[in-house]
Design an enzyme around this catalytic site. Structure first.
Site, PDB file in Angstrom:
ATOM      1  N   CYS A  13      -0.997   0.736   7.348  1.00  0.00           N
ATOM      2  CA  CYS A  13      -2.429   0.450   7.543  1.00  0.00           C
ATOM      3  C   CYS A  13      -2.856  -0.807   6.782  1.00  0.00           C
ATOM      4  CB  CYS A  13      -3.294   1.639   7.100  1.00  0.00           C
ATOM      5  SG  CYS A  13      -3.074   3.149   8.066  1.00  0.00           S
ATOM      6  N   ARG A  14      -3.096  -0.649   5.499  1.00  0.00           N
ATOM      7  CA  ARG A  14      -3.696  -1.739   4.721  1.00  0.00           C
ATOM      8  C   ARG A  14      -2.766  -2.933   4.516  1.00  0.00           C
ATOM      9  NH1 ARG A  14      -5.362   1.882  -0.258  1.00  0.00           N
ATOM     10  NH2 ARG A  14      -3.377   2.817   0.374  1.00  0.00           N
ATOM     11  N   SER A  15      -1.547  -2.687   4.024  1.00  0.00           N
ATOM     12  CA  SER A  15      -0.689  -3.844   3.702  1.00  0.00           C
ATOM     13  C   SER A  15      -0.249  -4.640   4.929  1.00  0.00           C
ATOM     14  CB  SER A  15       0.497  -3.446   2.824  1.00  0.00           C
ATOM     15  OG  SER A  15       1.275  -2.449   3.404  1.00  0.00           O
ATOM     16  N   ASP A  50      -7.861   3.496   1.657  1.00  0.00           N
ATOM     17  CA  ASP A  50      -6.942   3.846   2.743  1.00  0.00           C
ATOM     18  C   ASP A  50      -7.746   4.364   3.942  1.00  0.00           C
ATOM     19  OD1 ASP A  50      -4.887   4.680   4.383  1.00  0.00           O
ATOM     20  OD2 ASP A  50      -3.810   5.728   2.786  1.00  0.00           O
ATOM     21  N   CYS A 103       0.862  -1.185   0.000  1.00  0.00           N
ATOM     22  CA  CYS A 103       0.000   0.000   0.000  1.00  0.00           C
ATOM     23  C   CYS A 103       0.897   1.232   0.000  1.00  0.00           C
ATOM     24  CB  CYS A 103      -0.984  -0.005   1.169  1.00  0.00           C
ATOM     25  SG  CYS A 103      -0.242   0.190   2.805  1.00  0.00           S
ATOM     26  N   ASN A 160       2.567   1.421   4.121  1.00  0.00           N
ATOM     27  CA  ASN A 160       2.887   0.183   4.831  1.00  0.00           C
ATOM     28  C   ASN A 160       2.655   0.293   6.338  1.00  0.00           C
ATOM     29  OD1 ASN A 160       5.745  -2.008   5.295  1.00  0.00           O
ATOM     30  ND2 ASN A 160       3.668  -2.595   4.819  1.00  0.00           N
TER      31      ASN A 160
END
Length: 157
Positions: free
Chosen positions: A17-19, A129, A12, A15
């Site tokens: 939050c999402r990933s 995000d 993401c 690196n």
């Protein structure tokens, strides 16, 4: 017969939050199937903004609420990653554009660059995000990652 190890890198923007959520979710799914020795799993950022940082506190809290821990530290994707990983799964079109641009500078890279959401059985292609959102937005990311990672893991590799 030896089993070939497959590899996946979740990406993401930062690196944090999402990933890292996707990485932790996928790692748990693989562990629950006793398949840890069959996968190399990591996550990274397109940007270098958060290198060395722990995931966002809300991401960590969301994962803990689902019984998952992570010790991941943010890192930026490298040229080697495109040659090391079988799959690079990202979260949105902006990530995808950035990754395709970076990969165009690398000869003979092997990674398949795809949206993680392309595996979502509910067809929610983009994992938004949650950084400027609230706890519910992090839960939405978790649910999307869980659905998509289950589907990705179930497909033949």
């Amino acid at each position: 017969m030896a089993c070939e190890v497959k590899s996946v890198l979740f990406v993401c923007l930062g690196n944090i939050c999402r990933s890292p959520i996707a990485e932790a979710v996928f790692r748990k799914l693989v562990t629950d199937q006793n398949a840890e020795n069959k996968w190399m799993i990591d996550s990274a950022a397109v940007s270098d903004w958060n290198v060395g940082s722990s995931p966002d506190a809300r991401a960590l809290s969301c994962l803990r609420n689902h019984g998952i821990e992570t010790t991941h530290k943010a890192q930026q994707i490298t040229k080697d990653d495109f040659q090391t990983f079988d799959y690079i799964l990202c979260m949105d079109e902006s990530n995808l554009r950035d990754l395709k641009r970076k990969s165009s500078q690398i000869q003979n890279y092997k990674a398949r660059i795809e949206l993680l959401g392309s595996y979502d059985p509910q067809k929610q292609l983009i994992i938004e995000d949650p950084y400027y959102g609230n706890d519910e937005d992090f839960d939405t990311v978790y649910e999307q990652c869980l659905r998509s990672c289950k589907e990705f893991l179930a497909k033949p590799h």
